[in-house]
Design an enzyme around this catalytic site. Structure first.
Site, mmCIF file in Angstrom:
data_model
loop_
_atom_site.group_PDB
_atom_site.id
_atom_site.type_symbol
_atom_site.label_atom_id
_atom_site.label_comp_id
_atom_site.label_asym_id
_atom_site.label_seq_id
_atom_site.Cartn_x
_atom_site.Cartn_y
_atom_site.Cartn_z
ATOM 1 N N GLU A 62 88.035 74.261 58.082
ATOM 2 C CA GLU A 62 87.828 75.591 57.532
ATOM 3 C C GLU A 62 89.165 76.263 57.213
ATOM 4 O O GLU A 62 90.140 76.089 57.947
ATOM 5 C CB GLU A 62 87.050 76.462 58.530
ATOM 6 C CG GLU A 62 85.765 75.818 59.018
ATOM 7 C CD GLU A 62 85.103 76.571 60.156
ATOM 8 O OE1 GLU A 62 85.277 77.809 60.239
ATOM 9 O OE2 GLU A 62 84.409 75.934 60.975
ATOM 10 N N GLU A 112 81.183 85.475 56.146
ATOM 11 C CA GLU A 112 80.521 85.457 57.448
ATOM 12 C C GLU A 112 80.945 86.685 58.237
ATOM 13 O O GLU A 112 82.114 87.083 58.180
ATOM 14 C CB GLU A 112 80.894 84.191 58.215
ATOM 15 C CG GLU A 112 80.313 84.106 59.622
ATOM 16 C CD GLU A 112 80.781 82.865 60.370
ATOM 17 O OE1 GLU A 112 80.482 82.749 61.572
ATOM 18 O OE2 GLU A 112 81.469 82.016 59.754
#
Length: 410
Positions: A214, A325
């Site tokens: 990520e 997110e």
């Protein structure tokens, strides 16, 4: 003695006994609050001071950032990565072959972090590491959990208060991903929440064996102590259980660049109906050695995740996600007002909603190709939503984000 006096005496004895019992309980509680809790804090501080040298390596130069960060210039072969049992004794690899079809046109310059705006950088042969302080670690619930995500992800639902608005592709073999990511400073309501925008390269199942790589930007008061958007990386090979961490807060990611500080604040950022700023991110698997490399900005290699860290990602990814997110702790029993992206819904479009553009993946022969089958998903579209599109200039893109709590998201 009369029955009245006997009765009175019994009552007085009961009251005295009760008072003594209350005093004893109060004294015990007070004593515990004075002695037990400080001992707990003292023990935590001791653990912190034992742990800090593992991530704050001896520096040959330090640089003070305008936002209060201290950047340590650490010899590259002394960085935390090489404390990992599988990496001990190694040195950083040479740059790999770039993916075919990679263009550096219209990409951001590399001086996009606050600490580097003075023009001062770390010397060749060193890497810049944001110094971790005692205060940083004291904000964590425990030393063990510092710098780690404490949840399992799922693509198709929110988990442990985590909510997403993402574009994703699956069903094939993926060897990397690229996008330009719009940078904002979303409001985060609580130190226990965060807001981020990132790329995920994923392999394995959404269970105990999930592998992810990520990279992106995040606002996390708990991790950094402020509300600046910061460049971050993450990895795990066991669904966030025991492996992996943010940035360089554990051994794993090997940094090769002396001008990028992972975890440092990004500058400039976008403004509502004003100037827009995005960062280019490219993650890809070196076809020669198998390591997963990260490029940030115009041709700037940051470093790589060694292939030995992973199980499923030793071969390839089976899903790629792009998007936002947030953590929703439901303060006062209602949805959080922590924002995603710009804090505005996708329908507001350019200059108001946040975006990802020029979405691409790396295929089996190390070639960047446009995404043709992007699907979009928002866990709670009344709180945060997403809208995809394609055009000649931006290729595959989407707008996403939202304000969180509102009349349709109570």
């Amino acid at each position: 003695m009369s029955s009245y006096l006997i009765f009175t005496s019994i009552i007085l004895l009961c009251l005295l006994s009760s008072s003594f019992s209350s005093y004893a309980s109060l004294h015990k509680a007070t004593n515990e609050s004075v002695t037990f809790r400080p001992q707990h804090e003292i023990q935590k501080l001791k653990l912190i001071r034992e742990h800090l040298p593992k991530i704050n390596k001896p520096a040959i130069k330090t640089i003070q950032s305008s936002d209060g960060d201290i950047i340590d210039c650490v010899p590259s072969h002394h960085q935390p990565a090489f404390d990992h049992p599988l990496l001990q004794g190694q040195r950083p690899m040479d740059p790999p072959e770039m993916p075919k079809g990679h263009s550096q046109e219209n990409e951001s310059h590399e001086d996009f972090q606050l600490w580097s705006l003075t023009g001062e950088f770390c010397p060749e042969g060193t890497i810049p590491i944001r110094r971790t302080t005692e205060q940083d670690m004291l904000r964590a619930s425990s030393v063990r959990k510092f710098g780690r995500k404490i949840r399992r992800v799922r693509r198709d639902s929110s988990s442990n208060g985590h909510e997403h608005a993402v574009g994703y592709i699956s069903g094939s073999k993926y060897y990397g991903a690229k996008a330009n990511v719009n940078v904002w400073t979303p409001h985060v309501s609580s130190k226990y929440e965060f807001s981020l925008s990132q790329i995920w390269v994923i392999a394995g199942s959404f269970a105990d064996d999930l592998n992810t790589i990520e990279a992106g930007w995040q606002v996390s008061p708990d991790l950094y102590g402020d509300t600046n958007p910061r460049f971050f990386t993450y990895w795990t090979s066991d669904a966030y259980q025991a492996t992996g961490c943010y940035n360089l807060l554990c051994s794993g990611f090997i940094q090769t660049n002396n001008r990028i500080a992972i975890g440092a604040a990004i500058s400039p950022v976008s403004s509502y109906k004003g100037g827009q700023f995005d960062i280019s991110l490219l993650i890809w698997k070196d076809p020669k050695h198998g390591h997963w490399w990260l490029q940030f900005g115009s041709g700037t290699l940051v470093g790589y995740w060694p292939v030995s860290l992973f199980t499923h990602l030793m071969e390839h990814g089976n899903m790629v996600q792009f998007g936002g997110e947030v953590v929703n702790t439901r303060p006062d029993g209602s949805h959080t007002s922590t924002q995603m992206g710009s804090g505005h819904f996708a329908g507001e479009s350019f200059g108001q909603a946040s975006y990802f553009r020029n979405l691409e993946v790396v295929d089996w022969d190390n070639t960047l190709i446009p995404i043709s089958n992007l699907r979009v998903l928002a866990d709670h579209p009344n709180c945060y939503d997403i809208r995809g599109g394609v055009n000649r200039v931006w290729g595959n893109y989407f707008y996403y984000g939202g304000p969180g709590k509102n009349s349709k998201c109570p």
